[in-house]
Structure formats: structure tokens, C-alpha cells
Design a protein around this motif. Sequence first.
Motif, PDB file in Angstrom:
ATOM      1  N   VAL A  25       5.742   0.030  -5.185  1.00 55.46           N
ATOM      2  CA  VAL A  25       4.610   0.059  -6.108  1.00 55.46           C
ATOM      3  C   VAL A  25       3.718   1.232  -5.710  1.00 55.46           C
ATOM      4  CG1 VAL A  25       2.665  -1.216  -7.059  1.00 55.46           C
ATOM      5  CG2 VAL A  25       4.718  -2.434  -6.327  1.00 55.46           C
ATOM      6  N   VAL A  26       3.409   2.105  -6.654  1.00 55.97           N
ATOM      7  CA  VAL A  26       2.625   3.305  -6.345  1.00 55.97           C
ATOM      8  C   VAL A  26       1.545   3.509  -7.400  1.00 55.97           C
ATOM      9  CG1 VAL A  26       4.430   4.490  -5.048  1.00 55.97           C
ATOM     10  CG2 VAL A  26       4.359   4.715  -7.523  1.00 55.97           C
TER      11      VAL A  26
ATOM     12  N   LEU B 239      11.193  -4.489  -0.915  1.00 54.01           N
ATOM     13  CA  LEU B 239      10.018  -4.254  -1.745  1.00 54.01           C
ATOM     14  C   LEU B 239       8.867  -3.721  -0.892  1.00 54.01           C
ATOM     15  CD1 LEU B 239      11.466  -7.052  -3.059  1.00 54.01           C
ATOM     16  CD2 LEU B 239       9.661  -6.618  -4.713  1.00 54.01           C
ATOM     17  N   LEU B 240       8.214  -2.679  -1.388  1.00 55.36           N
ATOM     18  CA  LEU B 240       7.053  -2.082  -0.737  1.00 55.36           C
ATOM     19  C   LEU B 240       5.852  -2.243  -1.671  1.00 55.36           C
ATOM     20  CD1 LEU B 240       8.715   1.278   0.440  1.00 55.36           C
ATOM     21  CD2 LEU B 240       8.438  -0.824   1.770  1.00 55.36           C
ATOM     22  N   PRO B 241       4.982  -3.238  -1.455  1.00 55.85           N
ATOM     23  CA  PRO B 241       3.850  -3.455  -2.361  1.00 55.85           C
ATOM     24  C   PRO B 241       2.779  -2.373  -2.247  1.00 55.85           C
ATOM     25  CG  PRO B 241       3.782  -5.003  -0.530  1.00 55.85           C
ATOM     26  CD  PRO B 241       5.096  -4.301  -0.443  1.00 55.85           C
ATOM     27  N   ASN B 242       2.612  -1.785  -1.062  1.00 53.49           N
ATOM     28  CA  ASN B 242       1.665  -0.672  -0.842  1.00 53.49           C
ATOM     29  C   ASN B 242       0.222  -1.015  -1.202  1.00 53.49           C
ATOM     30  OD1 ASN B 242       3.798   0.899   0.063  1.00 53.49           O
ATOM     31  ND2 ASN B 242       4.208   1.755  -1.955  1.00 53.49           N
ATOM     32  N   ASP B 243      -0.108  -2.287  -1.148  1.00 57.63           N
ATOM     33  CA  ASP B 243      -1.468  -2.734  -1.458  1.00 57.63           C
ATOM     34  C   ASP B 243      -1.593  -4.168  -0.942  1.00 57.63           C
ATOM     35  OD1 ASP B 243      -3.852  -3.681  -2.582  1.00 57.63           O
ATOM     36  OD2 ASP B 243      -3.595  -2.528  -4.412  1.00 57.63           O
TER      37      ASP B 243
ATOM     38  N   THR C  60       3.383  -3.437   3.357  1.00 58.18           N
ATOM     39  CA  THR C  60       2.651  -2.167   3.355  1.00 58.18           C
ATOM     40  C   THR C  60       1.332  -2.329   2.628  1.00 58.18           C
ATOM     41  OG1 THR C  60       3.991  -1.555   1.441  1.00 58.18           O
ATOM     42  CG2 THR C  60       4.676  -0.687   3.574  1.00 58.18           C
ATOM     43  N   ARG C  61       0.287  -1.712   3.162  1.00 55.57           N
ATOM     44  CA  ARG C  61      -1.065  -1.859   2.607  1.00 55.57           C
ATOM     45  C   ARG C  61      -1.547  -0.603   1.894  1.00 55.57           C
ATOM     46  NH1 ARG C  61      -4.320  -3.688   7.753  1.00 55.57           N
ATOM     47  NH2 ARG C  61      -2.878  -2.207   8.720  1.00 55.57           N
TER      48      ARG C  61
END
Length: 609
Positions: free
Chosen positions: A397-398, A442-446, A472-473
Motif C-alpha cells: 500500500v503506497v 502484504l506491506l500496509p506501510n501505515d 510496516t508503518r
Amino acid sequence: MPHTLDADAVRMWCGLALDALGRARADIDAINVYPVADGDTGTNLYLTVESAAQAVDAAFNGHAATAAASRPTLADVVRAMAHGALIGARGNSGTILAQLLRGMADVLADGAAAGDPPAGDGAGAGDCDAPAAGAADAAGPAPAGAADADGLRRALRRAADLAYLAVAHPVEGTVLTVAVAAAEGAERAAGDVAAVARAAYEGARTALRATPGQLDVLARAGVVDAGGYGLVTVLGGLAEALSGESPAALAPARPRPATPAPVASDGQGPGACPADGAPDGGPAFEVIYLLEADDTAVTALRERLDALGDSLVVVGGDGLWNVHVHVDDAGAAVEAGIQAGRPYRVRITHFGAAARKAGAGAPDRPGPAAVLPDQPGAQDPTGGPRAERATRAVVAVVPGDGLAALCAEAGATAVATRPGEPPASGELVDAVRRTAAREVVLLPNDTELHHTAAAAAAQARAEGVRAAVIPTRSAVQGIAALAVHEPGRSFDEDVVAMTSAAGATRYAELAVAERQSWTMAGVCQAGDVLGMIDGDVALIGSELAATAEAVLDRMLASGGEMVTLVLGAGLPDEVAERLERHVREGHFAVDTVVYQGGQPTAPLIIGIE
């Protein structure tokens, strides 16, 4: 501070309930032993409330987009909530929750219902004789907000009644029992709407603790009812939204049994729960679909599906229904829907084997789900047949087009976010399906998307995909994880390496304050530049480049080998050049890499590895 029961309160309720279910999702899944031990009740409830919350947000956004920039009414919002839950309901408990929300909406949205007597004649809805407003009346003159309080009492009673009517064969010790207890608690409560909501929560919480004494399979497993636990969690969100205070915490989801759980005479363990008491372990398939049909056709449909299987729940009305049933002949269940009207979003899950394994101590996960052709995932994005599955994929997610392109170059499937519109779990599941991979990371990035990603991973597992979420944050942590991704090694090794790389990356973000506010770094004014390190405001400045330099110096003071700069939309290249020069001149042997992220909200994202 107590809140009135208005559109804003309902929106807050949905958000609090969704967040609470996200935290409790895995625990609720773990205690799911009835009607089938398929370990997905928490996930299904999360997805149902997520759909309701999205519908509420859409109602607010739709009104804001009008020329008059109006705000939705309470009726608008509760109807949207009920409709969202109906079309997004998953599983037995999610379907019942959708009907509970519909019952509440029937009362709260209809001003004429204020004069109606409490709906207490629903089948199996309990024997409470207290009138809805009896406690309040006995307490003397009605306090301010009494109309809200009385409306909530009647809404909870209507919800319990409709839920009982929706279930073909109600069973006590389940979410239905908890719903009735919530209504009775509300009816006994005096005071304002916040007091009524707290009383409903406490009544439900007390009833939940008693469920093992009402249902043998719960007592054998040493757990409370999973669906009931989820409903209490949702009611806790309502109580907090209306009172401004967090309610008393729920007891642990898995209480310690007083005695060792016995093994049944047929050799089944405590988790091997026959659906609706069926001695053979219950039907093999769960069938769920939305149905467009009139009321008379649905009456006949109930009779036909009841003869085919068990755990039958049909909810909805006004021409749109959500049908849930457990059967051995899935085709016959779908055919019954075709005869009644137009079924769509048909989902068939085989869980018979999974339920038997759960009784033997194996992971209680449902088997693969079959999604019929009108569902996303039945075909590849071009409309042709599915491609042969790849081994492993990454879904990230970006927040910007540039970052999405960067992830695509690295071989990941990107899900781009829009300002104020975070992706739902369904969007992430669609992205997983597009990869056609057997294994997905999955990389939520938040931080705010961790629960969403976890729910998506659970859905993917139900469809036979091995899925893992790396927490991931920030996008820079996702970039670091992608940099070490190696499909050639084992799945577990790859996940560990990616998690390690993400965890070794500190992150910062620069933003512009929109209004005066208190922060960890002091008071900021509108237009100030905020330097946020690892999620907290650490610096307040007046100029972006200078504040970024100060952030870099503070972060690099504790060490670092690589600086990543992700430039937001419209940020001049000169800023990046200045920051590169600052790092080169002030920090020996530290490399800098710059990406055009294009994110619309944060002018600059910084990563330190």
C-alpha cells in the motif's frame, strides 16, 4: 464528554467498533467453535463492520460534495450503516450483526417510530416484561436527551427481535442471547443516552460470560461464544462514542477452563462442533450470496434452504437480502436463490475438513473459498481464464503514483491510496487475487492499516493463499523490505528478512500544520512545518528544508548508513539537492537515495537505515 445520538456519533461508533474488532480479531477467531470451528468469526465481523463504516463515510462524503456542502442526518447515516453491513456481511455472525444494525436503523431512522410500543413479540426474543422507557419513567421527569435514550432502548429491542426472526433455528448461548441481554440492560437503565449505551454494554458483557453454561460445546472448549464476544466489542464502541469514556474491559477471550475439556464418546475433541448439533459434524459447505427478490419469494426460499441444511440466516428487506446457510449440496442452495430472484456475489466455502482438523488440534482455518463468476477473482483482470499461479508476490500500500511505480519496478503489486480514503480489506484481497500467487506478503506501510491488512490476509488464507503481513508503518519501511525480498528462498525466511529490514529503518515525515494545535514538541500554528519522527512530532519549524535538515541531524545522531528521501507532489528538486548536500557534508559515509514519490499529503518522507 457525553455525545448526543446523531450522525457524528454513529460515524464515531463505526470507527471505534472497527478499531476494537481489529484488535480483537485474532482472539475472536481463536475461540470460534460454534456453529462450525472454522476460525473466522472475528475476521467476518471485522469485514462486516468495515463495510458499514465505509458506507457511513460515503454518506458524509456525498453530502460534503454537494453545492450546499450539507451534512447527513441521523436517518441518512444509520440507513447507510445498515445497508453497508448488509452487502458486506460475512459468515454466520456477520450476517446476524447486519440484521441487528438493520433493526436499530429501523427505529433510529424513522421518527414516526418514536410513538410505537417496544417490539417485544419477536420469536424467541426473550421474556423481558419491562417497557422500553419504564426505568426512565420511574426515575421521575425525563432528563435532557430522554428522546435519544428512549430511541436507543427501542432500537436495541428491535434489533434483537429482528435477529431472532432472521435465524431459522435460534440457539441460546450465542450472539442472539447477548443481543437480548443488551436490549434488556438498556430497558432497565435510567438516565441519558450514554447511560443507556453503557447499560446495554454491561448487560451484554454479563450475558457473554454465561454463554458456556448455555451451550455445551462452549463449556467443553472453555470459551465464550465468539459471535457474542464480537457483539459486545461493537457495543463497547457505541458506549464509548456516546459517553466519551472507554467501557470496562472485556475478560480474556479464552478463559481458563475449570476442568480439563472432556473428549466426546464419538472421539471428537472440544473444537469439533457439529453445526446445529448435527451428529455427523455438520454440512461441508458455507454458501453466502446477496439476493434481489420480493418478500413472498424469500419466504419460500427460507423453507427450501432450511430443508437443505442448517445455520440458515436470511437478513435484509426492501428487495435486497443476504442469505447464509450451511449445506452439503452447494449447487442446490444457489439454485434455490435463482428460483427466488437474482443471486449475486455468491461465495462458497468448504470447511468440513477444516472443522474436523480443528477438533484434532490443527489450525482452525476454513478450506478454500469458491468465488462464482460475478465475484472479483473469478477471472484475471483481462476477463480471460486464470493464469497459472506464481510462487510468491508482494502487495504494498503506497500513498503516491511515484511510489506505486517504484514498487511495480521492484516486482510488487501496488495499491495506491487517496487522501482521506484508506483502502478497505477488500481492495487488498483483490490485489492479492490479481497476483495469482500461492504465497503473498502484504506491506500496509501505515500503522492505521495494520488491522485492514490482517483481515485481508485472513481472507486470502481462506482462499488457499499463504499470506503474511509485515507491520510496516511507513512507505520507506516498505521500500526497505522490498529491497531484501527474495522469492527464491523459503517463505518464512523471506518474511523474516523483510521484517528485519523494515524494523531496522527509522522513518520521519514532514507535514504542514493546518491549524493551531498542541504537539509533543509544543504549540504549532497553522502553516508551521512539523517534523514527525517515528510517528510523533519532534520538531516545529517555519521552513521545510531547514526543518528537514534538523530532522536528519537528529535521526543520524544515533547512527545510520543510508538516507532515503521520498519527495511529495510539487516539492522542488532543489530541496532534495540541498538535503543531499547537507548529509554529504555533515555525516561521513552516509549515502542518500532520492525517489519521486508523488504523495499528495506529506511533502517529504525520510528513511534512515
